[in-house]
Design a protein around this motif. Structure first.
Motif, PDB file in Angstrom:
ATOM      1  N   GLN A  59       0.716  -1.131   0.011  1.00 27.78           N
ATOM      2  CA  GLN A  59      -0.067   0.175   0.089  1.00 27.78           C
ATOM      3  C   GLN A  59       0.967   1.351   0.033  1.00 27.78           C
ATOM      4  O   GLN A  59       1.895   1.165   0.478  1.00 27.78           O
ATOM      5  N   GLU A  94      -0.867  -5.047  -0.428  1.00 27.87           N
ATOM      6  CA  GLU A  94      -1.918  -4.822  -1.227  1.00 27.87           C
ATOM      7  C   GLU A  94      -2.368  -5.879  -2.192  1.00 27.87           C
ATOM      8  O   GLU A  94      -3.512  -6.401  -2.200  1.00 27.87           O
ATOM      9  N   ALA A 119      -7.448  -7.225   0.245  1.00 28.77           N
ATOM     10  CA  ALA A 119      -8.842  -6.606   0.727  1.00 28.77           C
ATOM     11  C   ALA A 119      -9.845  -7.455   0.387  1.00 28.77           C
ATOM     12  O   ALA A 119     -10.769  -7.361   1.681  1.00 28.77           O
TER      13      ALA A 119
END
Length: 804
Positions: free
Chosen positions: A709, A716, A743
């Motif tokens: 990130q 990420e 995520a």
């Protein structure tokens, strides 16, 4: 008559190649022969001066008698004492006598050789106490002094004899001339009043008997060569000998020359010492049997003192306000001293030497046969010695000149008196070395310390090494200003500069005790260290060598810092601390920008300018719990990236995972043979035998890219390629390519086919299989739908434990 001109000395550059000075000083010893006038006079001091007796009654200006063939003999102690002869004696009424073709002899108490005066005419004026000799006056003493002039006046009352006419004289190996002379018998004083010239011939030339080698008194001639075989000539406007003080002084600007060798000054003074010696004919030392000998004790040169010696290969000159020369009992030079504004320099040498600034210069000599060889020189006051680079090496870019400055400088010569053995510089000493050629790579070096001790090679007066003690400092500057070649400074308790014999440039500087180094922003410390000119490298050893700048500090057993390339090499237990992650300019893949970063290795190479630092041999880099291990770790500060090769292990970032209704952060561990981190891309790239573990999940492949990130060190997504194996609790997937997104915790497998094996639900195959970790399911879902060329196969397991 030759006009005497004192050589004018103006700003004689100083040069302290003292072996040559020593020989120049030695030539002046021959000036001792110049005291012959005083010595001869001194030996005659007990002789009763001749006074003619008056006879008859004075008659005013009238001749009272004429005697042709006049002769008078006077005896003393039954021995002939005085013998006067004249071709004609005319007596006048006023009592004076005029004689023609006069011959007057006075005999000494012993021996048959008399003192003799001859002249064409003589006048004796008893009333006025005057005796005068005129016309071809010649004086010859029993000890071989010969004097010639045209007129001599002698005043009986004052006991003064004088002449205003030119006078010539000679005795043994000394001869000379002057215009006007005065002898004060009462005060024992002799004056040569103008145009004084004295010539001293070497004894060896006088002893040579060329006419009759078989004669009784024949002596073998001593072989002299060069300027020493030539006479010494002294010029001065005036000369004075004072027997009471035993001083012979040439004044008004005196010069002594021997070939091209010169000594000069406003005054030259010889100070004599009376020695009582028994006469050779007798054995006892009674006063009657003792003779006196005048011996040269000291020579003083006062005002504009100048000395030049032109010995081939050792020519030199010196200048000071005053000079003094001291002799031993054998008339050999023992010590010399120059004071006030002392300057000296060598002449026509391959490596020139100059000395200036000294308030006093003391020279000590050692006797070797009949010679006096230079032993030691001490320069007092803030003295400067310049040693030029060898002229024979002028084309060598490494050739360098040296300048030594100190409150006191002492030099010692070898037994030959020609070659320096050692030198000492004490009191705020400075050694400055400057290359002859000002090239882009040339450096000037300045060493300072309370004291320097220097050693020289066996010949040539070439420095071997100089050791600085008591707190030393070396400053190295580029001859031509260059931002890439900045000032380098080394300090230590002691320091030794080692010189090249050929170029006289310091090849190496060794530092001992509490060594400190500085170059721009870079610093270093160690117990010992060295600097080598060939590779421009500082080597730090002992006492935990450490280098640092405004970004980091490195410690190792050995550290070499190349001052030209600005690269440091560290070996043995290398430890580096970057003061914060931001000091790596983001090259270190850690999340806390204000916290330090640590690196270990067996070896390291750090380029302080470019910021590239490579650590090898069991290397490790960490911040708190995050780390990278590998055979090598390389930071690229300006590119904001790093690389690690060989047995790479890392724990650099975290991942968020759903655990029921909560989310937890789990560390991610990775191993590979190669890893690269790029801060601008926020990318971790792994190659060869990649193995990534994230909590209970594991992914292996040949290549993997981990995207972090923008803020923080959380993953990420991860993209793996070639021989991908993804393992999750009760699941195992394989394929050629895989992307895992943190995520949503979804993994997409691609392959031909991609395969997922679920321990509970069976297997799924397809060109693309999506694994939903949170939903615990896998779906073959090629995005091309019916157009997909691949086949999809699903196998479901039946749960036999399920109740009907």
């Amino acid at each position: 008559m030759q006009v005497v001109r004192r050589k004018r000395i103006s700003a004689v550059d100083l040069r302290a190649r003292v072996p040559a000075l020593a020989r120049a000083l030695a030539l002046f010893l021959l000036i001792a022969g110049g005291i012959f006038v005083g010595v001869s006079y001194y030996k005659m001091r007990h002789n009763t001066p001749f006074r003619m007796k008056s006879e008859g009654t004075a008659l005013s200006k009238e001749i009272t008698g004429i005697i042709n063939g006049y002769e008078q003999r006077v005896t003393k102690n039954d021995r002939l004492y005085l013998w006067l002869r004249a071709a004609r004696d005319v007596t006048y009424a006023d009592g004076h006598h005029e004689l023609e073709d006069v011959n007057l002899q006075i005999f000494p108490p012993t021996g048959d050789k008399p003192d003799q005066i001859t002249s064409s005419r003589s006048l004796y004026d008893q009333q006025n106490g005057l005796i005068k000799f005129d016309g071809n006056v010649q004086v010859e003493t029993h000890d071989a002094l010969k004097v010639k002039t045209e007129s001599i006046l002698y005043y009986q009352d004052s006991e003064v004899a004088e002449t205003s006419q030119p006078v010539t004289f000679e005795r043994e190996n000394v001869s000379g001339r002057a215009t006007g002379a005065m002898v004060d018998d009462k005060n024992k004083r002799l004056e040569l009043r103008s145009e004084v010239e004295v010539t001293v011939t070497p004894d060896a030339l006088k002893n040579a008997k060329a006419a009759d080698a078989n004669a009784k008194d024949a002596k073998p001639a001593k072989k002299l060569t060069g300027s020493r075989a030539l006479p010494v000539v002294i010029h001065a406007p005036q000369a004075v000998f004072e027997q009471a003080s035993m001083r012979l002084t040439f004044s008004g600007g005196a010069t002594a020359e021997q070939d091209r060798d010169v000594m000069s000054g406003d005054t030259l003074t010889a100070i004599l010492l009376e020695r009582k010696l028994p006469k050779t004919e007798v054995r006892d030392n009674s006063p009657a049997n003792v003779t006196a000998k005048a011996q040269l004790q000291k020579i003083e040169v006062r005002g504009n003192s100048y000395l030049r010696s032109m010995d081939e290969g050792h020519a030199a000159e010196a200048h000071s306000v005053d000079m003094d020369f001291f002799l031993d009992a054998d008339q050999r030079l023992q010590r010399a001293y120059a004071s006030r504004d002392v300057r000296a320099q060598t002449l026509n040498a391959d490596s020139e030497m100059q000395l200036n600034g000294a308030t006093g210069l003391n020279l000590d000599f050692q006797a070797q046969g009949e010679r006096s060889l230079l032993k030691e020189m001490r320069a007092e006051g803030r003295s400067v010695v310049n040693l030029s680079a060898p002229k024979s090496r002028a084309a060598d870019p490494r050739a360098a000149s040296k300048r030594l400055t100190a409150d006191v400088i002492k030099m010692t010569w070898r037994g030959t008196g020609k070659d320096l053995e050692k030198a000492e510089a004490v009191g705020n000493a400075e050694l400055y070395v400057e290359p002859v050629q000002k090239t882009a790579k040339a450096d000037k070096k300045t060493l300072t310390a309370p004291r320097f001790d220097c050693e020289f090679f066996e010949s040539g007066n070439l420095a071997r090494n100089c050791t600085a003690t008591g707190g030393a400092r070396a400053v190295i500057d580029a001859m031509i200003e260059n931002p890439n070649r900045s000032t380098r400074t080394i300090t230590s308790q002691n320091m030794t500069a080692v010189f090249s014999r050929e170029t006289q440039d310091p090849e190496k500087i060794d530092a001992q005790g509490d060594v400190k180094f500085n170059q721009k922003d870079k610093n270093g410390v160690a117990a010992n260290g060295s600097y080598t000119a060939s590779d421009e490298t500082v080597r730090l050893r002992g006492g935990e060598p450490t280098v640092w700048d405004s970004r980091a500090r490195t410690r190792a057993i050995e550290i070499d810092s190349n001052t030209a390339t600005d690269i440091s090499f560290a070996r043995g237990k290398v430890q580096t601390t970057y003061y914060s992650q931001e000091q790596t300019n983001g090259a270190a893949p850690f999340r806390k920008v204000k916290s330090p970063v640590y690196i270990l290795g067996d070896r390291a190479e750090v380029n302080h300018d470019s910021g590239v630092a490579t650590y090898s041999g069991n290397s490790r880099m960490w911040q708190d719990d995050n780390f990278v291990r590998g055979d090598t770790i390389t930071l690229f500060r300006e590119q904001k990236r790093m690389e690690s090769r060989g047995h790479v292990q890392s724990a650099l970032y975290q991942a968020r995972q759903k655990n029921g209704n909560s989310t937890v952060v789990v560390p991610v561990f990775a191993t590979a043979e190669f890893m690269r981190y790029s801060d601008p891309e926020r990318l971790l790239h792994y190659e060869t035998n990649v193995d990534i573990k994230q909590g209970t999940d594991r992914m292996t492949s040949e290549v993997a890219d981990v995207y972090l990130q923008k803020e923080g060190n959380e993953v990420e997504r991860t993209v793996a390629q070639r021989n991908v194996v993804l393992t999750q609790p009760n699941k195992r997937g394989t394929g050629d390519w895989c992307q895992y997104t943190t995520a949503d915790e979804i993994a997409i497998l691609k392959g031909n086919p991609a395969h997922v094996e679920d321990a509970e639900q069976g297997s799924t195959d397809g060109n693309r299989v999506t694994i939903y970790r949170r939903e615990n399911r896998a779906v073959a879902d090629d995005s091309r739908g019916e157009q997909s060329p691949g086949r999809v196969r699903s196998t479901h397991k039946v749960n036999n434990n399920k109740k009907p």
